[in-house]
Design a protein around this motif. Structure first.
Motif, PDB file in Angstrom:
ATOM      1  N   GLY A   1       3.067  -8.885   7.978  1.00  0.00           N
ATOM      2  CA  GLY A   1       2.406  -7.670   7.503  1.00  0.00           C
ATOM      3  C   GLY A   1       2.480  -7.528   6.000  1.00  0.00           C
ATOM      4  N   THR A   2       2.171  -6.331   5.510  1.00  0.00           N
ATOM      5  CA  THR A   2       2.154  -6.100   4.063  1.00  0.00           C
ATOM      6  C   THR A   2       3.018  -4.899   3.694  1.00  0.00           C
ATOM      7  OG1 THR A   2       0.272  -4.612   4.213  1.00  0.00           O
ATOM      8  CG2 THR A   2      -0.236  -6.937   3.837  1.00  0.00           C
ATOM      9  N   VAL A   3       3.435  -4.899   2.431  1.00  0.00           N
ATOM     10  CA  VAL A   3       4.180  -3.756   1.884  1.00  0.00           C
ATOM     11  C   VAL A   3       3.397  -3.187   0.706  1.00  0.00           C
ATOM     12  CG1 VAL A   3       6.278  -3.036   0.678  1.00  0.00           C
ATOM     13  CG2 VAL A   3       6.438  -4.637   2.611  1.00  0.00           C
ATOM     14  N   THR A   4       3.095  -1.899   0.779  1.00  0.00           N
ATOM     15  CA  THR A   4       2.404  -1.213  -0.318  1.00  0.00           C
ATOM     16  C   THR A   4       3.349  -0.168  -0.900  1.00  0.00           C
ATOM     17  OG1 THR A   4       0.310  -1.474   0.863  1.00  0.00           O
ATOM     18  CG2 THR A   4       0.349   0.126  -0.946  1.00  0.00           C
ATOM     19  N   VAL A   5       3.542  -0.206  -2.215  1.00  0.00           N
ATOM     20  CA  VAL A   5       4.398   0.805  -2.848  1.00  0.00           C
ATOM     21  C   VAL A   5       3.539   1.828  -3.577  1.00  0.00           C
ATOM     22  CG1 VAL A   5       6.548  -0.482  -3.049  1.00  0.00           C
ATOM     23  CG2 VAL A   5       4.774  -0.814  -4.766  1.00  0.00           C
ATOM     24  N   VAL A   6       3.954   3.074  -3.495  1.00  0.00           N
ATOM     25  CA  VAL A   6       3.212   4.176  -4.109  1.00  0.00           C
ATOM     26  C   VAL A   6       4.189   4.992  -4.945  1.00  0.00           C
ATOM     27  CG1 VAL A   6       1.746   6.187  -3.682  1.00  0.00           C
ATOM     28  CG2 VAL A   6       1.802   4.321  -2.010  1.00  0.00           C
ATOM     29  N   THR A   7       3.765   5.354  -6.150  1.00  0.00           N
ATOM     30  CA  THR A   7       4.584   6.293  -6.910  1.00  0.00           C
ATOM     31  C   THR A   7       3.692   7.316  -7.581  1.00  0.00           C
ATOM     32  OG1 THR A   7       6.469   6.479  -8.423  1.00  0.00           O
ATOM     33  CG2 THR A   7       4.655   5.108  -9.168  1.00  0.00           C
TER      34      THR A   7
ATOM     35  N   ASP B   1      -4.759   7.260   4.060  1.00  0.00           N
ATOM     36  CA  ASP B   1      -5.853   6.299   4.173  1.00  0.00           C
ATOM     37  C   ASP B   1      -5.392   4.843   4.156  1.00  0.00           C
ATOM     38  OD1 ASP B   1      -7.712   8.350   4.334  1.00  0.00           O
ATOM     39  OD2 ASP B   1      -7.854   8.501   2.139  1.00  0.00           O
ATOM     40  N   LEU B   2      -4.082   4.631   4.058  1.00  0.00           N
ATOM     41  CA  LEU B   2      -3.561   3.258   4.057  1.00  0.00           C
ATOM     42  C   LEU B   2      -3.218   2.844   5.490  1.00  0.00           C
ATOM     43  CD1 LEU B   2      -1.061   3.559   1.047  1.00  0.00           C
ATOM     44  CD2 LEU B   2      -3.299   2.432   1.014  1.00  0.00           C
ATOM     45  N   PRO B   3      -3.298   1.533   5.774  1.00  0.00           N
ATOM     46  CA  PRO B   3      -2.841   1.100   7.086  1.00  0.00           C
ATOM     47  C   PRO B   3      -1.316   1.028   7.100  1.00  0.00           C
ATOM     48  CG  PRO B   3      -3.621  -0.773   5.810  1.00  0.00           C
ATOM     49  CD  PRO B   3      -3.787   0.438   4.945  1.00  0.00           C
ATOM     50  N   TYR B   4      -0.692   1.621   8.102  1.00  0.00           N
ATOM     51  CA  TYR B   4       0.771   1.532   8.157  1.00  0.00           C
ATOM     52  C   TYR B   4       1.281   1.639   9.594  1.00  0.00           C
ATOM     53  CZ  TYR B   4       0.313   6.606   8.486  1.00  0.00           C
ATOM     54  OH  TYR B   4      -0.057   7.853   8.868  1.00  0.00           O
ATOM     55  N   ASP B   5       2.385   0.956   9.845  1.00  0.00           N
ATOM     56  CA  ASP B   5       3.157   1.158  11.059  1.00  0.00           C
ATOM     57  C   ASP B   5       4.423   1.947  10.749  1.00  0.00           C
ATOM     58  OD1 ASP B   5       1.566  -0.705  12.843  1.00  0.00           O
ATOM     59  OD2 ASP B   5       2.106  -2.029  11.182  1.00  0.00           O
ATOM     60  N   LEU B   6       4.790   1.856   9.464  1.00  0.00           N
ATOM     61  CA  LEU B   6       6.028   2.493   9.038  1.00  0.00           C
ATOM     62  C   LEU B   6       5.829   3.000   7.608  1.00  0.00           C
ATOM     63  CD1 LEU B   6       8.855   2.771  10.339  1.00  0.00           C
ATOM     64  CD2 LEU B   6       9.487   0.644   9.205  1.00  0.00           C
ATOM     65  N   VAL B   7       6.297   4.219   7.344  1.00  0.00           N
ATOM     66  CA  VAL B   7       6.358   4.730   5.976  1.00  0.00           C
ATOM     67  C   VAL B   7       7.836   4.909   5.646  1.00  0.00           C
ATOM     68  CG1 VAL B   7       5.673   6.569   4.381  1.00  0.00           C
ATOM     69  CG2 VAL B   7       4.161   5.949   6.295  1.00  0.00           C
TER      70      VAL B   7
ATOM     71  N   MET C   1       3.286  -5.814  10.885  1.00  0.00           N
ATOM     72  CA  MET C   1       4.021  -4.603  10.503  1.00  0.00           C
ATOM     73  C   MET C   1       3.654  -4.220   9.075  1.00  0.00           C
ATOM     74  SD  MET C   1       7.506  -3.222  11.331  1.00  0.00           S
ATOM     75  CE  MET C   1       6.759  -1.780  11.860  1.00  0.00           C
ATOM     76  N   ASN C   2       2.746  -3.248   8.911  1.00  0.00           N
ATOM     77  CA  ASN C   2       2.377  -2.799   7.575  1.00  0.00           C
ATOM     78  C   ASN C   2       3.243  -1.605   7.181  1.00  0.00           C
ATOM     79  OD1 ASN C   2       0.258  -4.709   7.244  1.00  0.00           O
ATOM     80  ND2 ASN C   2      -0.997  -3.464   8.635  1.00  0.00           N
ATOM     81  N   ILE C   3       3.770  -1.692   5.973  1.00  0.00           N
ATOM     82  CA  ILE C   3       4.735  -0.674   5.538  1.00  0.00           C
ATOM     83  C   ILE C   3       4.303  -0.088   4.199  1.00  0.00           C
ATOM     84  CG2 ILE C   3       7.168  -0.228   5.015  1.00  0.00           C
ATOM     85  CD1 ILE C   3       7.821  -2.773   6.638  1.00  0.00           C
ATOM     86  N   VAL C   4       4.370   1.233   4.106  1.00  0.00           N
ATOM     87  CA  VAL C   4       4.136   1.921   2.838  1.00  0.00           C
ATOM     88  C   VAL C   4       5.485   2.464   2.372  1.00  0.00           C
ATOM     89  CG1 VAL C   4       3.001   3.872   1.711  1.00  0.00           C
ATOM     90  CG2 VAL C   4       1.778   2.562   3.465  1.00  0.00           C
ATOM     91  N   VAL C   5       5.807   2.243   1.105  1.00  0.00           N
ATOM     92  CA  VAL C   5       7.060   2.774   0.569  1.00  0.00           C
ATOM     93  C   VAL C   5       6.745   3.700  -0.604  1.00  0.00           C
ATOM     94  CG1 VAL C   5       9.399   2.210  -0.157  1.00  0.00           C
ATOM     95  CG2 VAL C   5       8.044   0.488   1.040  1.00  0.00           C
ATOM     96  N   CYS C   6       7.227   4.926  -0.529  1.00  0.00           N
ATOM     97  CA  CYS C   6       7.044   5.882  -1.621  1.00  0.00           C
ATOM     98  C   CYS C   6       8.286   5.860  -2.495  1.00  0.00           C
ATOM     99  CB  CYS C   6       6.819   7.287  -1.077  1.00  0.00           C
ATOM    100  SG  CYS C   6       5.370   7.391  -0.015  1.00  0.00           S
ATOM    101  N   ILE C   7       8.085   5.616  -3.795  1.00  0.00           N
ATOM    102  CA  ILE C   7       9.221   5.462  -4.701  1.00  0.00           C
ATOM    103  C   ILE C   7       9.049   6.364  -5.919  1.00  0.00           C
ATOM    104  CG2 ILE C   7       9.670   3.114  -3.911  1.00  0.00           C
ATOM    105  CD1 ILE C   7       8.365   2.039  -6.392  1.00  0.00           C
TER     106      ILE C   7
END
Lengths: 263, 321
Positions: A56-62, A109-115, A1-7
């Motif tokens: 999975g992994t968590v990537t944070v973006v701001t 362009d990031l791998p994600y199952d959930l944003v 489960m790869n997750i991207v979080v926008c903060i």
């Protein structure tokens, strides 16, 4: 489960007395403490809990100035794996679409199952960026979410409605979810914890590298022509009780007795 | 500007107040600008709701089918996309509600419409849209002037306009053709009501309500003792329930409960509009807050500008026997 979080990093204003700057269109943030937007903090926590449960992994973006690195480090200390900073240069005075353009170019362009993202930010309160991003990414979405259960290829989410009611929805993954406060109990972040992640490299990018033109973002692309700020008149309506603490409490007690029907 | 299109909001067969608030607002705006008010009602077995709306608008656009029985973004977006483009409505209004907040941004993105969310007021000045909003949790008012566009989408904050509409007339009914439905990626399952609580805060004569200013959970007992001393029930604002310091059933506000006690004592509550919506009709409101500019003082009848930790012990003593 790869997750991207926008903060987002915002000024902490709950206890602060705000002043409008000379331009009349911004507040004076010099003396304000900057912190992660409260809704986004819950989103980071939710992402890390889902990662702990499903891998999975968590990537944070701001998107912000160089100080916004603080909220990324904070998220890394909570357990995020990677962090990306979009330089806000060129994005100043963007409307929600302008900000979403920057995020879209990175997230697609990031791998994600959930944003995940917060349902809104405490500063401007547009509550738009997350769902605009969902539409551009072509993802099913749910806003104001209070509960997420991953069930194979689907997510079962509870949205918060008015009047103490929730709405249960089912949707396919990948999906985008905006998180309401209270969905979880965000973990404490210590200074030691932040120190431990100081060597993790933060990827930096900007509008040019993302292939955006200056005219697509910032004030030029914003639907807003101008903005004029004012302070709401203070204490309008309330009779502010005066006197010594003892006198004030005496008066207050009398009001409570009279109006509350206490003998 | 020719048409204001209002999206009717309903739940379980009942129109929500926000629908009438938007209609009230739209009718006031059109009376100055010779525009028409159209209402779009999407639902199933709509007749009773349609009847309630037909006096209050020029056109009543109806779609009656199971796909739109309950709000869900995929079917709603597919209908709205078509209607907004075909009718070229100048201003599209939705509530800044759980439904409107879910629907407006993707619709704006899909059609490239400018979206101004959470508006307290909207006016027209020489074809320019002007909007009043609040930022920083209601601590700052922001007046926005929009650039010129053919169509605008706005979500209106609930509770800013009266829900009693004064207008006589009979709308032209227009049946909306359902679109060729494409896939629904999110499926509405059911409404989930909160479980019954130990204490019913809506039944209390006196409520002592705590907010973020309480600082930490250990401090709740101080306020609880005060509430006990005056025979009051303890309630709270959102941040306290979010942190789990008091159960959600004690939360006053839009997403919690609406209360009308004889006396409402707000301690360390800044008074975000979602909180005010749940308590502003209390008979007497007393607020204690360190910040003289806290929005709570706008709805309170009596205000104490000070530290609740200094005020409460002294106030409690006044009730000692």
């Amino acid at each position: 489960m790869n997750i991207v979080v926008c903060i987002k990093q915002v000024p902490e204003v709950a206890e602060a007395e705000l002043e409008i700057d000379k331009s009349g269109s911004e507040i004076d943030t010099e003396d304000l403490v900057m912190d992660i937007n409260e809704w986004d903090n819950y989103a980071v926590e939710e992402a890390i809990r889902l990662k702990e449960a499903h891998g999975g992994t968590v990537t944070v973006v701001t998107l912000g100035d160089e100080d916004a690195e603080d909220v990324l480090r904070r998220a890394l200390a909570m357990g995020a794996d990677e962090a990306i900073l979009i330089d806000e240069e060129g994005f100043e005075e963007s409307d929600a679409f302008g900000i979403a353009k920057g995020l879209y170019r990175v997230v697609k362009d990031l791998p994600y199952d959930l944003v995940l993202t917060g349902a809104q930010a405490s500063d401007d309160g547009w509550a738009q960026v997350g769902l605009i991003l969902a539409e551009w990414l072509g993802l099913p979405f749910a806003s104001l979410v209070m509960d997420i259960v991953i069930d194979g290829e689907n997510a079962i989410v509870h949205r918060e409605l008015e009047s103490n009611t929730q709405e249960k929805n089912e949707m396919s993954l990948p999906a985008l979810i905006t998180v309401q406060t209270g969905i979880n109990d965000p973990r404490y972040v210590s200074i030691m914890g932040i120190r431990k992640v100081r060597r993790i490299e933060i990827r930096e990018t900007g509008y040019e590298e993302l292939g955006l033109a200056e005219t697509e973002i910032g004030s030029e692309a914003s639907c807003v022509a101008s903005r004029e700020l004012s302070l709401p008149s203070a204490g309008e309506g309330a009779e502010i009780l005066s006197g010594t603490l003892n006198e004030i409490c005496e008066k207050t007690a009398q009001i409570i007795r009279d109006r509350g029907g206490i003998d | 500007m020719e048409e204001i299109l209002v999206l009717a909001e309903h739940r379980k067969g009942m129109l929500r107040d926000i629908t009438f608030e938007m209609l009230n607002f739209a009718n006031a705006l059109t009376s100055q600008n010779r525009m028409k008010v159209s209402v779009l009602l999407l639902g199933e077995d709509n007749a009773a709701m349609a009847e309630r709306l037909e006096n209050f608008c020029d056109n009543l656009l109806l779609l009656d089918c199971p796909e739109v029985a309950n709000y869900s973004p995929d079917p709603y977006l597919q209908v709205l996309e078509k209607v907004v483009q075909e009718r070229k409505s100048s201003l599209i209004l939705m509530g800044h509600t759980a439904a409107g907040m879910d629907l407006a941004p993707p619709l704006a993105a899909r059609l490239g419409l400018p979206l101004v969310s959470d508006c307290l007021d909207v006016s027209l000045r020489n074809e320019h849209l002007e909007v009043l909003r609040q930022i920083y949790g209601g601590k700052i008012n922001a007046k926005l002037r929009l650039k010129p566009f053919d169509q605008y989408l706005c979500t209106l904050r609930p509770g800013c306009f009266s829900a009693s509409v004064n207008r006589e007339g009979s709308a032209d009914k227009v049946m909306v053709e359902p679109p060729h439905w494409s896939e629904f990626r999110r499926r509405f399952v059911e409404y989930v009501e909160a479980e019954l609580a130990d204490v019913d805060i809506t039944a209390a004569d006196i409520l002592v309500s705590v907010g973020r200013g309480i600082g930490k959970p250990e401090n709740i007992s101080l306020v609880e003792e005060f509430a006990d001393a005056i025979g009051a029930t303890l309630s709270c604002s959102r941040p306290v329930a979010d942190k789990g310091w008091l159960p959600k059933s004690r939360q006053v506000g839009t997403s919690g409960k609406t209360v009308r006690p004889k006396v409402y004592i707000a301690l360390g509550i800044s008074g975000a509009f979602q909180h005010q919506a749940g308590m502003k009709n209390a008979e007497t409101i007393i607020a204690v807050n360190k910040d003289v500019k806290a929005p709570i003082f706008n709805v309170a009848h009596y205000g104490i500008v000070g530290d609740l930790f200094q005020v409460i012990p002294v106030l409690k003593e006044k009730f000692a026997r």
